[in-house]
Design an enzyme around this catalytic site. Sequence first.
Site, PDB file in Angstrom:
ATOM      1  CG  LEU A  50      58.351  62.831  57.206  1.00 25.14           C
ATOM      2  CD1 LEU A  50      58.100  63.276  56.088  1.00 25.14           C
ATOM      3  CD2 LEU A  50      59.551  63.159  57.985  1.00 25.14           C
ATOM      4  CG  ASP A  51      58.370  66.902  63.563  1.00 22.55           C
ATOM      5  OD1 ASP A  51      57.562  66.169  64.017  1.00 22.55           O
ATOM      6  OD2 ASP A  51      59.393  67.338  63.889  1.00 22.55           O
ATOM      7  N   PRO A  52      54.941  68.526  60.905  1.00 21.24           N
ATOM      8  CG  PRO A  52      53.100  69.092  61.707  1.00 21.24           C
ATOM      9  CD  PRO A  52      54.308  68.497  62.085  1.00 21.24           C
ATOM     10  CB  ALA A  54      59.823  67.077  58.231  1.00 16.47           C
TER      11      ALA A  54
END
Length: 309
Positions: A50-52, A54
Amino acid sequence: RVNGRPPKKPRDLVDGVLLLDKPVGLSSNDALIKAKRVLNAKKAGHTGTLDPFATGLLPLCFGEATKFSQDLLEADKTYEATVHLGIMTNTGDTEGEAIETLSVDVTLEQIEAALARFRGPIQQVPPMYSALKRDGKALYEYAREGITLEREARPVTIHALSMIDYQAPFLKIRVTCSKGTYVRVLGEDIGAALGCGAHLNALRRIEVGALDVTGMITLDALLAHPDPRSLLRPVDALLSTFPSIELDAELARRFLQGQRLALGKEDVAVPERPGRVRIYHDGRLLGTGQLGEYAILAPERLISTAPAA
C-alpha cells in the site's frame, strides 16, 4: 554484551496471519517491521504494497503463512478512494505537487457515464511514480530526476466501480480490481474523462481476496495489546477460498513426503472439480496441493511444522 550492548533477544517461530489497518504516512514495509518486532517473529512478509498515503487492510504473514502470501498478491482487491477533481499532481496522489488546476463543472450523470467507461477489462499505463523496474532501476527514481520514460499500457480488470458520494470537488468511489491495478491512475483517468483532471486525495483498502476489514487492528492497538499473538489468525485464513480434503494418517504421511496420491482409489471425499486444494489431517493444515484428473493429488506447498502422521 557485544560492544557494550546487551545481546539481541532471539526471534521466535511464530505462524499466522495478522490483519493490520495500515496508518497513513507509513510504508507497508515499515508497518511490517513494527508488527514483526511486537510479535518477536523470526519470519514475516506482507501481501501487496500500500502506498504510504494509503490506509487499510494490510494482511501480514508470519512463519509458515509466508508460503502462501503469493496467493494474496494475485488476488482481487477492493478500495474506497476519494478523487479530488480539478487538480492534477505529478504523482497522481496527494503526496505530489500540483501541476495543473482546472475548473470543475460536472453533473452526476456525467460522473456515472465516466465511471461506466472504466468497468471491465481496460488498458492502464503504469505511473512514473511506481516501483516498477526499468534497467534495474525503479521508475520513481527516474521520475525524481525529472525523467519521464515511455510505458506500455497493461491489461487490468475493473470488476466493480461505483460512486459512493460526490461533494464537489471530491468524488468518493469504491472499486474492486485485479492485481496490478493502480487506483491512482484510475482516479487520474476518471478526471481526464470528465475534462477537469484529478488526483487521488485518499485511498483505503477494504478487501484482499476473501479477507476484509472484520477483525482488522491498528498498529497502536497492536502495540498496546497484552497478548498480541492472540490476534493472529491461523495460516489457512489465506486459503479459505480453496476446497479442502481431509486425509487419514497413512495418506497424510505420504503427502508430507511429497508423494502423489491417487485419491480416487481411497475412501476420501474429493471435490468435484480439479484445481488447488488445502489438505488436512485430524483437522490440522498440512499444506496445499493440486487436484488433477482422476483425483490425482500432487503436493504443492507443505507446512514444515505439520506433525508427521
